[in-house]
Motif scaffolding. Structure first.
Motif, PDB file in Angstrom:
ATOM      1  N   SER A   1       0.833  -1.202   0.000  1.00  0.00           N
ATOM      2  CA  SER A   1       0.000   0.000   0.000  1.00  0.00           C
ATOM      3  C   SER A   1       0.870   1.256   0.000  1.00  0.00           C
ATOM      4  CB  SER A   1      -0.906   0.018   1.232  1.00  0.00           C
ATOM      5  OG  SER A   1      -1.580   1.247   1.304  1.00  0.00           O
ATOM      6  N   SER A   2       0.640   2.131  -0.976  1.00  0.00           N
ATOM      7  CA  SER A   2       1.406   3.382  -1.024  1.00  0.00           C
ATOM      8  C   SER A   2       0.876   4.410  -0.031  1.00  0.00           C
ATOM      9  CB  SER A   2       1.364   3.969  -2.439  1.00  0.00           C
ATOM     10  OG  SER A   2       0.033   4.302  -2.787  1.00  0.00           O
ATOM     11  N   THR A   3      -0.320   4.182   0.533  1.00  0.00           N
ATOM     12  CA  THR A   3      -0.917   5.147   1.456  1.00  0.00           C
ATOM     13  C   THR A   3      -0.889   4.692   2.917  1.00  0.00           C
ATOM     14  OG1 THR A   3      -3.113   4.239   0.971  1.00  0.00           O
ATOM     15  CG2 THR A   3      -2.423   6.171  -0.297  1.00  0.00           C
ATOM     16  N   HIS A   4      -0.369   3.499   3.187  1.00  0.00           N
ATOM     17  CA  HIS A   4      -0.298   2.995   4.568  1.00  0.00           C
ATOM     18  C   HIS A   4       0.732   3.786   5.369  1.00  0.00           C
ATOM     19  CE1 HIS A   4       1.440   0.409   7.737  1.00  0.00           C
ATOM     20  NE2 HIS A   4       0.158   0.229   7.997  1.00  0.00           N
ATOM     21  N   ARG A   5       0.360   4.146   6.597  1.00  0.00           N
ATOM     22  CA  ARG A   5       1.267   4.815   7.515  1.00  0.00           C
ATOM     23  C   ARG A   5       1.130   4.179   8.893  1.00  0.00           C
ATOM     24  NH1 ARG A   5       2.770   5.972   3.366  1.00  0.00           N
ATOM     25  NH2 ARG A   5       2.736   7.954   2.305  1.00  0.00           N
TER      26      ARG A   5
ATOM     27  N   GLN B   1      -2.753   3.519   9.805  1.00  0.00           N
ATOM     28  CA  GLN B   1      -3.771   4.230   9.047  1.00  0.00           C
ATOM     29  C   GLN B   1      -3.509   4.034   7.563  1.00  0.00           C
ATOM     30  OE1 GLN B   1      -2.046   8.740   9.154  1.00  0.00           O
ATOM     31  NE2 GLN B   1      -3.535   8.217  10.662  1.00  0.00           N
ATOM     32  N   ASP B   2      -4.594   4.036   6.800  1.00  0.00           N
ATOM     33  CA  ASP B   2      -4.496   3.839   5.363  1.00  0.00           C
ATOM     34  C   ASP B   2      -5.754   4.410   4.725  1.00  0.00           C
ATOM     35  OD1 ASP B   2      -3.608   3.024   2.866  1.00  0.00           O
ATOM     36  OD2 ASP B   2      -3.159   0.993   3.500  1.00  0.00           O
ATOM     37  N   THR B   3      -5.779   4.464   3.420  1.00  0.00           N
ATOM     38  CA  THR B   3      -6.977   4.871   2.697  1.00  0.00           C
ATOM     39  C   THR B   3      -7.853   3.644   2.530  1.00  0.00           C
ATOM     40  OG1 THR B   3      -5.792   6.612   1.533  1.00  0.00           O
ATOM     41  CG2 THR B   3      -7.844   5.839   0.539  1.00  0.00           C
TER      42      THR B   3
ATOM     43  N   THR C   1     -11.338   2.221   0.867  1.00  0.00           N
ATOM     44  CA  THR C   1     -12.385   2.452  -0.126  1.00  0.00           C
ATOM     45  C   THR C   1     -13.434   1.373   0.046  1.00  0.00           C
ATOM     46  OG1 THR C   1     -10.761   3.374  -1.653  1.00  0.00           O
ATOM     47  CG2 THR C   1     -12.876   2.731  -2.582  1.00  0.00           C
TER      48      THR C   1
ATOM     49  N   GLU D   1     -14.361   6.900  -0.206  1.00  0.00           N
ATOM     50  CA  GLU D   1     -12.961   6.808   0.182  1.00  0.00           C
ATOM     51  C   GLU D   1     -12.711   7.541   1.492  1.00  0.00           C
ATOM     52  OE1 GLU D   1      -9.211   8.800  -1.694  1.00  0.00           O
ATOM     53  OE2 GLU D   1      -9.699   6.986  -2.835  1.00  0.00           O
TER      54      GLU D   1
ATOM     55  N   SER E   1      -9.727   8.660   3.737  1.00  0.00           N
ATOM     56  CA  SER E   1      -8.277   8.841   3.838  1.00  0.00           C
ATOM     57  C   SER E   1      -7.856   8.811   5.297  1.00  0.00           C
ATOM     58  CB  SER E   1      -7.864  10.176   3.227  1.00  0.00           C
ATOM     59  OG  SER E   1      -8.193  10.204   1.874  1.00  0.00           O
ATOM     60  N   ARG E   2      -6.665   8.326   5.533  1.00  0.00           N
ATOM     61  CA  ARG E   2      -6.080   8.269   6.881  1.00  0.00           C
ATOM     62  C   ARG E   2      -6.992   7.555   7.875  1.00  0.00           C
ATOM     63  NH1 ARG E   2      -2.412  13.283   8.070  1.00  0.00           N
ATOM     64  NH2 ARG E   2      -2.802  12.388  10.088  1.00  0.00           N
TER      65      ARG E   2
END
Length: 105
Positions: free
Chosen positions: A14-18, A35-37, A39, A44, A46-47
């Motif tokens: 995942s490019s949006t995983h933190r 946290q991640d996006t 859908t 959607e 975000s965070r």
């Protein structure tokens, strides 16, 4: 028997995983907050905060849990995030449990 059709979440994919790097302990489950996006149904979030379990004291066929109840000031729910982003106007939801012996899953 392993389910070869099942797709598991992988933070590396995942490019949006933190990672939040805070531990959680809830009854017999423990892990780290992330946290991640997310859908779902074309919406959607975000965070979106969620716990990534690394230990569970019981075997389970489910992947995870999304809380749909009232949020707290510390952890917003999916509905809180979608409403704040203007993607829904009312924080309500419905659940389909199936009928005539068919699963709603």
């Amino acid at each position: 028997e392993e389910d070869t059709n099942h797709v598991w979440f992988s933070p590396r994919d995942s490019s949006t995983h933190r990672p939040i790097n805070r531990e959680f302990h809830q009854d017999d489950v423990a892990g780290l907050w992330s946290q991640d996006t997310l859908t779902i149904g074309g919406l959607e979030a975000s965070r979106f905060p969620f716990g990534m379990a690394s230990r569970a004291a019981f075997p389970s066929a489910w992947d995870g849990v999304i809380g749909l109840g009232f949020g707290t000031s510390r952890v917003p729910t999916l509905l809180d995030i979608l409403r704040k982003a203007g993607q829904i106007s009312d924080p309500s939801f419905a659940i389909y449990l199936g009928r005539d012996g068919n699963s709603g899953e």
